[in-house]
Design an enzyme around this catalytic site. Structure first.
Site, PDB file in Angstrom:
ATOM      1  N   ARG A  47      47.095  31.876  51.186  1.00 46.46           N
ATOM      2  CA  ARG A  47      45.692  32.318  51.237  1.00 46.46           C
ATOM      3  C   ARG A  47      45.578  33.764  51.718  1.00 46.46           C
ATOM      4  O   ARG A  47      44.535  34.395  51.571  1.00 46.46           O
ATOM      5  CB  ARG A  47      44.871  31.361  52.113  1.00 46.46           C
ATOM      6  CG  ARG A  47      43.399  31.567  52.003  1.00 46.46           C
ATOM      7  CD  ARG A  47      42.515  30.388  52.439  1.00 46.46           C
ATOM      8  NE  ARG A  47      43.140  29.407  53.277  1.00 46.46           N
ATOM      9  CZ  ARG A  47      43.246  29.473  54.616  1.00 46.46           C
ATOM     10  NH1 ARG A  47      42.774  30.522  55.263  1.00 46.46           N
ATOM     11  NH2 ARG A  47      43.822  28.502  55.291  1.00 46.46           N
ATOM     12  N   TYR A  98      22.242  40.819  37.902  1.00 47.27           N
ATOM     13  CA  TYR A  98      22.767  39.506  37.503  1.00 47.27           C
ATOM     14  C   TYR A  98      22.058  38.428  38.318  1.00 47.27           C
ATOM     15  O   TYR A  98      21.981  38.522  39.536  1.00 47.27           O
ATOM     16  CB  TYR A  98      24.270  39.464  37.753  1.00 47.27           C
ATOM     17  CG  TYR A  98      24.845  38.089  37.522  1.00 47.27           C
ATOM     18  CD1 TYR A  98      24.672  37.452  36.291  1.00 47.27           C
ATOM     19  CD2 TYR A  98      25.544  37.432  38.519  1.00 47.27           C
ATOM     20  CE1 TYR A  98      25.187  36.191  36.074  1.00 47.27           C
ATOM     21  CE2 TYR A  98      26.060  36.169  38.305  1.00 47.27           C
ATOM     22  CZ  TYR A  98      25.877  35.557  37.078  1.00 47.27           C
ATOM     23  OH  TYR A  98      26.376  34.300  36.861  1.00 47.27           O
ATOM     24  N   ASP A 169      27.671  47.169  41.144  1.00 45.36           N
ATOM     25  CA  ASP A 169      28.325  46.198  40.268  1.00 45.36           C
ATOM     26  C   ASP A 169      28.624  46.921  38.960  1.00 45.36           C
ATOM     27  O   ASP A 169      27.712  47.243  38.199  1.00 45.36           O
ATOM     28  CB  ASP A 169      27.406  44.986  40.059  1.00 45.36           C
ATOM     29  CG  ASP A 169      28.089  43.888  39.244  1.00 45.36           C
ATOM     30  OD1 ASP A 169      28.921  44.224  38.380  1.00 45.36           O
ATOM     31  OD2 ASP A 169      27.762  42.703  39.457  1.00 45.36           O
ATOM     32  N   LYS A 194      34.934  39.494  32.860  1.00 47.31           N
ATOM     33  CA  LYS A 194      34.349  40.140  31.683  1.00 47.31           C
ATOM     34  C   LYS A 194      35.312  41.198  31.106  1.00 47.31           C
ATOM     35  O   LYS A 194      36.395  40.848  30.696  1.00 47.31           O
ATOM     36  CB  LYS A 194      32.989  40.727  32.063  1.00 47.31           C
ATOM     37  CG  LYS A 194      32.092  39.785  32.887  1.00 47.31           C
ATOM     38  CD  LYS A 194      31.675  38.575  32.093  1.00 47.31           C
ATOM     39  CE  LYS A 194      30.550  37.755  32.658  1.00 47.31           C
ATOM     40  NZ  LYS A 194      30.695  37.076  33.916  1.00 47.31           N
TER      41      LYS A 194
HETATM   42  C1  LIG Z   1      27.042  41.791  36.225  1.00 45.90           C
HETATM   43  C2  LIG Z   1      27.670  40.533  36.748  1.00 45.90           C
HETATM   44  N1  LIG Z   1      28.096  40.485  38.017  1.00 45.90           N
HETATM   45  C3  LIG Z   1      28.662  39.369  38.543  1.00 45.90           C
HETATM   46  C4  LIG Z   1      28.816  38.226  37.781  1.00 45.90           C
HETATM   47  C5  LIG Z   1      29.456  37.000  38.371  1.00 45.90           C
HETATM   48  O1  LIG Z   1      30.767  36.904  37.937  1.00 45.90           O
HETATM   49  P1  LIG Z   1      31.572  35.527  37.742  1.00 45.90           P
HETATM   50  O2  LIG Z   1      30.880  34.760  36.663  1.00 45.90           O
HETATM   51  O3  LIG Z   1      32.950  36.002  37.395  1.00 45.90           O
HETATM   52  O4  LIG Z   1      31.519  34.796  39.048  1.00 45.90           O
HETATM   53  C6  LIG Z   1      28.397  38.231  36.438  1.00 45.90           C
HETATM   54  C7  LIG Z   1      28.546  37.019  35.614  1.00 45.90           C
HETATM   55  O5  LIG Z   1      28.000  36.894  34.540  1.00 45.90           O
HETATM   56  C8  LIG Z   1      27.809  39.422  35.912  1.00 45.90           C
HETATM   57  O6  LIG Z   1      27.367  39.470  34.647  1.00 45.90           O
END
Ligand SMILES: Cc1ncc(COP(=O)(O)O)c(C=O)c1O
Length: 357
Positions: A47, A98, A169, A194
């Site tokens: 971990r 998001y 982000d 992504k």
């Molecule tokens: C811009 C953005 N940030 C964070 C996330 C969260 O990521 P995860 O689905 O890998 O937990 C997403 C998921 O769609 C996203 O589009």
């Protein structure tokens, strides 16, 4: 902030995160499957660290110009970063983000863990006011799903003046197109699920800190909360990262061309394309049912959520009950992939025939 490596991003993506060169040493990192390690070293237990994660982290660190920590998912990375806010602290966030992140902020607000000031970060005066006395500013650019751009250099200056930690982000833009630490951000977050990994076959998150102290706190969070990445996922993400530049370039070129053609299509009321990245949003004429007929009739485009894979996908965002109600009912968000643009257009054009019934 770590100085970016002197290589260009395409070169970094290919060459970083490899084992040291030695005769007969492997060129690629090994997949180390171990929950524990022989005593006497710095890691000790699975971990607290893993050599395969470290390879991915060193590549992302070099690409973003900071210190990367990987997590089990994008949301695990988001959670670790939000946990940097002191108890009762204030987070400034745009409603255009998001919705998983926004939902988490709501939950933390409801439990009294922190307070949220919601402000459209494209509005400079409102942003300056909201930053007063705040602890952390959360921004996505381009915004999701309206794909508006926020001026990161300007926001970096304002957050620095206000003494507020800036978190970006960078999932949509990727470090190929945007390096927020150079605009003064303190932390960059990715859903590496992504574009970074790029093949829609894993979940993984990364948080990249501008300085080692923040990075240490993020590692501390991961070690205690336990949202560690899977080893195979980390390896696959690094494998995907090797082609990041090629994928982003091709997908972006496809997106720009499709946005242009969609703008002239009679079934389309509006196109949102920020000239940055491969996400395109279109608002269709008609109603939600008409938009659903389109997503239900493509043969090449995948009807699915998520984004950033080599394959093109689309969805009507308002099919999700949690989506911002200011997003039009007929908005389709397109994640444009790397297929042949004429094939993508032919499929989309045929599906748009269904808007009329
Ligand atoms: C811009 C953005 N940030 C964070 C996330 C969260 O990521 P995860 O689905 O890998 O937990 C997403 C998921 O769609 C996203 O589009």
């Amino acid at each position: 902030m770590t100085e970016p490596a002197s290589y260009a991003p395409a070169t970094i993506a290919v060459s970083a995160g490899r084992p040291p060169r030695s005769p007969d040493g492997p060129m690629n990192p090994p997949i180390v499957m171990a929950s524990t390690y022989h005593a006497g070293g710095e890691v000790g237990y699975g971990r607290y660290g893993n050599p395969t994660w470290e390879m991915l982290e060193s590549a992302v660190s070099a690409l973003e110009g900071g210190v990367a920590t990987s997590f089990a998912s994008g949301m695990a990375a988001v959670t670790a970063v939000i946990d940097l806010v002191p108890v009762g602290g204030v987070v400034v966030a745009s409603p255009a983000a998001y919705y998983g992140t926004l939902a988490m902020l709501v939950r933390l607000e409801e439990t009294g863990r922190l307070r949220v000031r919601r402000v459209e970060l494209t509005d400079r005066d409102a942003t300056t006011e909201a930053l007063q006395g705040a602890d952390l500013c959360w921004v996505e650019t381009p915004t999701n799903p309206m794909l508006r751009r926020v001026d990161l250099d300007d926001l970096g200056t304002r957050t620095a003046q206000a003494g507020v930690m800036l978190v970006v982000d960078n999932t949509f833009a990727t470090p190929i197109l945007q390096r927020p630490l150079q605009s003064g951000a303190d932390v960059v977050v990715h859903s590496a699920t992504k574009y970074l990994s790029g093949h829609s076959d894993l979940l993984l998150g990364v948080a990249v800190a501008a300085d080692a102290d923040i990075a240490e706190r993020l590692v501390g969070h991961r070690s205690t909360q336990g949202a560690v990445p899977g080893t195979i996922e980390a390896w696959l993400a690094l494998r995907g990262l090797r082609t990041l530049q090629l994928r982003v370039e091709r997908a972006q070129a496809n997106a720009a061309e499709l946005a242009r053609r969609l703008g002239r299509h009679e079934a389309v009321a509006q196109v949102h394309y920020p000239d940055l990245g491969a996400m395109v949003s279109v608002v269709l004429h008609g109603d939600a049912a008409a938009a659903d007929r389109v997503t239900g009739s493509t043969e090449l485009w995948v009807h699915a959520t998520s984004l950033g894979g080599v394959e093109s996908s689309l969805e009507r965002r308002r099919r999700w009950p949690g989506e911002n109600t200011e997003v039009p009912e007929t908005l389709l968000r397109l994640s444009v992939g790397i297929e042949d643009v004429e094939d993508l257009w032919a499929d989309l054009e045929a599906a748009l025939e269904h808007v009329g019934g």
